[in-house]
Design an enzyme around this catalytic site. Structure first.
Site, mmCIF file in Angstrom:
data_model
loop_
_atom_site.group_PDB
_atom_site.id
_atom_site.type_symbol
_atom_site.label_atom_id
_atom_site.label_comp_id
_atom_site.label_asym_id
_atom_site.label_seq_id
_atom_site.Cartn_x
_atom_site.Cartn_y
_atom_site.Cartn_z
ATOM 1 N N GLN A 78 0.589 -1.153 0.115
ATOM 2 C CA GLN A 78 0.017 0.003 -0.041
ATOM 3 C C GLN A 78 0.920 1.283 -0.072
ATOM 4 O O GLN A 78 1.230 1.671 1.037
ATOM 5 C CB GLN A 78 -0.969 0.100 1.053
ATOM 6 C CG GLN A 78 -1.742 1.206 1.279
ATOM 7 C CD GLN A 78 -3.323 0.576 0.996
ATOM 8 O OE1 GLN A 78 -3.659 -0.376 1.175
ATOM 9 N NE2 GLN A 78 -4.056 1.873 0.701
ATOM 10 N N PHE A 79 1.378 1.584 -1.260
ATOM 11 C CA PHE A 79 2.033 2.941 -1.226
ATOM 12 C C PHE A 79 1.608 4.061 -0.800
ATOM 13 O O PHE A 79 2.199 5.049 -0.567
ATOM 14 C CB PHE A 79 2.685 2.969 -2.537
ATOM 15 C CG PHE A 79 1.736 3.947 -3.824
ATOM 16 C CD1 PHE A 79 1.704 5.051 -3.940
ATOM 17 C CD2 PHE A 79 0.860 2.663 -4.458
ATOM 18 C CE1 PHE A 79 0.719 5.517 -4.707
ATOM 19 C CE2 PHE A 79 -0.123 3.254 -5.355
ATOM 20 C CZ PHE A 79 -0.008 4.826 -5.612
ATOM 21 N N THR A 80 0.214 4.164 -0.990
ATOM 22 C CA THR A 80 -0.547 5.326 -0.335
ATOM 23 C C THR A 80 -0.351 5.704 0.891
ATOM 24 O O THR A 80 -1.016 6.839 1.459
ATOM 25 C CB THR A 80 -2.071 5.246 -0.782
ATOM 26 O OG1 THR A 80 -2.539 4.069 -0.094
ATOM 27 C CG2 THR A 80 -2.361 5.060 -2.036
#
Length: 146
Positions: A78-80
């Site tokens: 989850q890069f966000t």
């Protein structure tokens, strides 16, 4: 490295309508990697997560770890988690690691968990995913390496 963990009764992840990972009782992890992360961060966070005493004992107190209850992990990249929303209306993702580094450390993280005897299921790195879960508690925590 930043991980949002949720104690779950069950969870699953699908890509293009096909289930690619699912677990019963355990933890669902949203895993974010930043460009400053190293192997030491992976080791620290993996150890912290599997030893957190967040599962209930016979007296109903959070006194048992994932290892104690023989729980599973569903790990989702989850890069966000490294989105910066301070300015404007569109998040800035400059603090997220580039995909090649992020994938290397994400894979190392999951391997580290597996090396401790944990059944780890994953989503598909870089794909659009649908995550379903039943939160237990609810118990939601954030574990960071820095």
């Amino acid at each position: 490295m930043k991980v949002v963990l949720q104690r779950t009764k069950k969870s699953s992840v699908s890509v293009n309508g096909e289930t690619v990972g699912q677990i019963e009782s355990g933890l669902t992890l949203l895993v974010g990697i930043t460009h400053e992360d190293k192997s030491e961060d992976v080791t620290y966070v993996a150890d912290k997560i599997i030893n957190l005493r967040i599962f209930e004992d016979a007296d109903g107190k959070m006194n048992l770890s994932l290892l104690d209850v023989k729980g599973q992990i569903l790990s989702i990249s989850q890069f966000t988690l490294y989105g910066d929303c301070k300015k404007g209306r569109r998040p800035n993702f400059m603090n997220a690691a580039k995909p090649d580094l992020a994938k290397e450390l994400y894979d190392q993280f999951n391997d580290e968990l597996r090396s401790k005897g944990i059944d780890v299921q994953t989503g598909e790195f870089g794909a659009m995913m649908e995550v379903s879960l039943v939160n237990d508690g609810p118990v939601t925590l954030i574990v960071e390496s820095r």
